[in-house]
Design an enzyme around this catalytic site. Structure first.
Site, PDB file in Angstrom:
ATOM      1  N   CYS A 100       7.553   2.448   1.616  1.00 32.47           N
ATOM      2  CA  CYS A 100       6.174   2.818   1.236  1.00 32.47           C
ATOM      3  C   CYS A 100       5.155   1.985   2.000  1.00 32.47           C
ATOM      4  O   CYS A 100       4.128   1.561   1.435  1.00 32.47           O
ATOM      5  CB  CYS A 100       5.947   2.673  -0.266  1.00 32.47           C
ATOM      6  SG  CYS A 100       6.966   3.760  -1.240  1.00 32.47           S
TER       7      CYS A 100
ATOM      8  N   LYS B 157       9.381  -4.629 -12.159  1.00 36.70           N
ATOM      9  CA  LYS B 157       9.851  -5.539 -11.096  1.00 36.70           C
ATOM     10  C   LYS B 157       9.969  -6.966 -11.630  1.00 36.70           C
ATOM     11  O   LYS B 157      10.448  -7.861 -10.938  1.00 36.70           O
ATOM     12  CB  LYS B 157       8.889  -5.511  -9.908  1.00 36.70           C
ATOM     13  CG  LYS B 157       8.839  -4.151  -9.213  1.00 36.70           C
ATOM     14  CD  LYS B 157       7.895  -4.203  -8.034  1.00 36.70           C
ATOM     15  CE  LYS B 157       7.409  -2.855  -7.607  1.00 36.70           C
ATOM     16  NZ  LYS B 157       8.302  -2.169  -6.680  1.00 36.70           N
TER      17      LYS B 157
HETATM   18  N1  PMP Z   1       2.691  -2.881  -4.269  1.00 31.86           N
HETATM   19  C1  PMP Z   1       3.799  -3.427  -3.765  1.00 31.86           C
HETATM   20  C2  PMP Z   1       3.680  -4.576  -2.812  1.00 31.86           C
HETATM   21  C3  PMP Z   1       5.042  -2.917  -4.115  1.00 31.86           C
HETATM   22  O1  PMP Z   1       6.156  -3.458  -3.622  1.00 31.86           O
HETATM   23  C4  PMP Z   1       5.114  -1.829  -5.011  1.00 31.86           C
HETATM   24  C5  PMP Z   1       6.447  -1.210  -5.406  1.00 31.86           C
HETATM   25  N2  PMP Z   1       7.347  -1.024  -4.365  1.00 31.86           N
HETATM   26  C6  PMP Z   1       3.923  -1.310  -5.518  1.00 31.86           C
HETATM   27  C7  PMP Z   1       2.736  -1.863  -5.130  1.00 31.86           C
HETATM   28  C8  PMP Z   1       3.903  -0.167  -6.471  1.00 31.86           C
HETATM   29  O2  PMP Z   1       4.581  -0.483  -7.633  1.00 31.86           O
HETATM   30  P1  PMP Z   1       4.834   0.651  -8.725  1.00 31.86           P
HETATM   31  O3  PMP Z   1       5.616   1.718  -8.049  1.00 31.86           O
HETATM   32  O4  PMP Z   1       5.599  -0.056  -9.790  1.00 31.86           O
HETATM   33  O5  PMP Z   1       3.495   1.083  -9.183  1.00 31.86           O
END
Ligand code: PMP
Length: 406
Positions: free
Chosen positions: A364, A226
């Site tokens: 999510c 990200k």
């Molecule tokens: N926390 C937040 C606030 C997120 O936006 C995300 C990814 N959408 C994650 C955790 C998890 O990230 P990752 O899938 O790269 O582990």
């Protein structure tokens, strides 16, 4: 100094491509950000000329790869204001960083009847590992409320911090709402009560200069993908004294001091938490991403994104039937919205036909959606490579969507 977005866009090869016959308009950087050529080149160069396993070889190629990998640790530490590179643990992503803390710190420090405090706006990555830990240990989750505009109810959170609270875990920035939480204020409340804090910084680091020392947190987790780096490399920052006291997470090679069938002693932090061969090339790519961002300046990125956010907020307000979800005064450039009479997935499909990539769904964050009484939203986060022209295209495509579904 003006922000030359046209020249920045040229650094990202994918932004020059077409989708469905139209120039790609990428508005999904909160899910994963695009990569500048320098990151792609750093990975290719590493595999082409410098690749070997790290921490093992006596030969020069391996020693050189190790030095490059460890240099990134130092750069990450500097980038996020960590006093010591040993406080940087390389993991796959924010999810793994949080699971590491839940397994390692959690198993050692959280027991029956203890409490873990979260907020109602957390991503599943900052809910499920704690829920699993709570089930294993007989601990209890408590959840701080949010207001209708998507800001955290800080007094609700403070009211939950009690003598049994062992850990407080919360997002720096909400991925579904954009809300920027008052991290310093919250960590100060926790510190005054001897409570350990974990900040989920997955949406924090890409948007502003982060200084973990100033934020006052004990742990800070983020994903490289990200942050305009490759997928496969993420970071857990942990205060050294905490990391040193924590038991290992995964067992195996590279995390030991001495192994015998009678028992094993472990390497010091951070090696203790990096069992097995890591995604070496992705860590190298993350280093290149950080260099690239520092070359532009996180402060300038933040100012540009905030101006883009203000423009987008005004333009979207003109779309009849559109309601922004998450209108906190302090927010990062994330636009979550619903459109009267149109399901968010249908918005996503119509926009896709226009070459515009957005995400529709629960992001999510199902408990958050439940709290807001919404099954889903459409979400268009803005990164520093997005433009006002792209926002105009988004608005035009939303008008078209309304015409189709009204
Ligand atoms: N926390 C937040 C606030 C997120 O936006 C995300 C990814 N959408 C994650 C955790 C998890 O990230 P990752 O899938 O790269 O582990």
């Amino acid at each position: 100094m003006s922000f030359d977005v046209a020249s920045i866009r040229k650094d990202f090869p994918i932004l020059g491509t077409r989708m469905r016959g139209k120039p790609l308009c990428y508005l999904d950087s909160a899910a994963s950000a695009q990569k500048p050529q320098v990151v792609i080149d750093a990975i290719s160069d590493f595999y082409s000329r410098h690749y070997a396993n790290i921490h093992r070889g006596v030969y020069q190629l391996s020693a050189d790869a190790t030095r490059r990998y460890e240099e990134v640790r130092t750069r990450v530490a500097r980038f996020i204001g960590a006093p010591d590179p040993r406080e940087i643990v390389f993991v796959r992503n924010a999810t793994e960083a949080i699971n590491l803390v839940a397994r390692s710190f959690g198993e050692a420090e959280i027991g029956k009847g203890d409490e873990i405090v979260l907020t109602a706006m957390e991503h599943h990555a900052n809910i499920v590992p704690w829920q699993m830990l709570a089930e294993r240990r007989g601990a209890r989750l408590r959840v701080a409320e949010i207001h209708d505009d998507g800001t955290l109810d800080v007094s609700s959170l403070e009211g939950l911090l009690g003598p049994r609270t062992r850990l407080l875990a919360f997002a720096h920035v909400s991925n579904a709402l954009g809300t920027l939480n008052p991290v310093r204020e919250i960590t100060a409340m926790a510190r005054a009560r001897g409570i350990t804090t974990l900040v989920d910084g997955a949406q924090g680091v890409p948007h502003a200069k982060v200084d973990v020392s100033a934020l006052g947190c004990d742990f800070y987790a983020f994903s490289g993908h990200k942050l305009f780096g490759p997928s496969g490399a993420g970071v857990l920052y942990g205060r050294l004294a905490l990391l040193e006291a924590m038991p290992p997470f995964l067992g195996g090679g590279d995390m030991i001091e001495r192994v015998s069938f009678k028992g094993t002693t472990y390497a010091p932090a951070p090696q203790r938490f990096e069992a097995g061969t890591p995604d070496i090339a992705s860590v190298i790519g993350l280093g290149a991403a950080i260099d690239y961002l520092e070359g532009i300046g996180m402060e300038r990125i933040q100012v540009y994104e905030q101006s883009l956010l203000a423009y987008a907020t005004d333009q979207l307000a003109k779309v009849p039937g559109l309601r922004l979800v998450g209108t906190a005064r302090e927010k990062a450039a994330v636009l979550s919205f619903v459109l009267e009479g149109v399901h968010p997935h249908d918005i996503g499909t119509v926009l896709d036909g226009e070459g515009i990539a957005i995400r529709a769904g629960h992001h999510c964050a199902q408990p958050l959606m439940e709290r807001l009484g919404l099954p889903a939203t459409a979400r268009a986060p803005l990164a520093f490579y997005n433009t006002t022209d792209e926002i105009d295209r988004l608005v035009a495509a939303l008008d078209k969507t309304r015409a189709l579904f009204a």
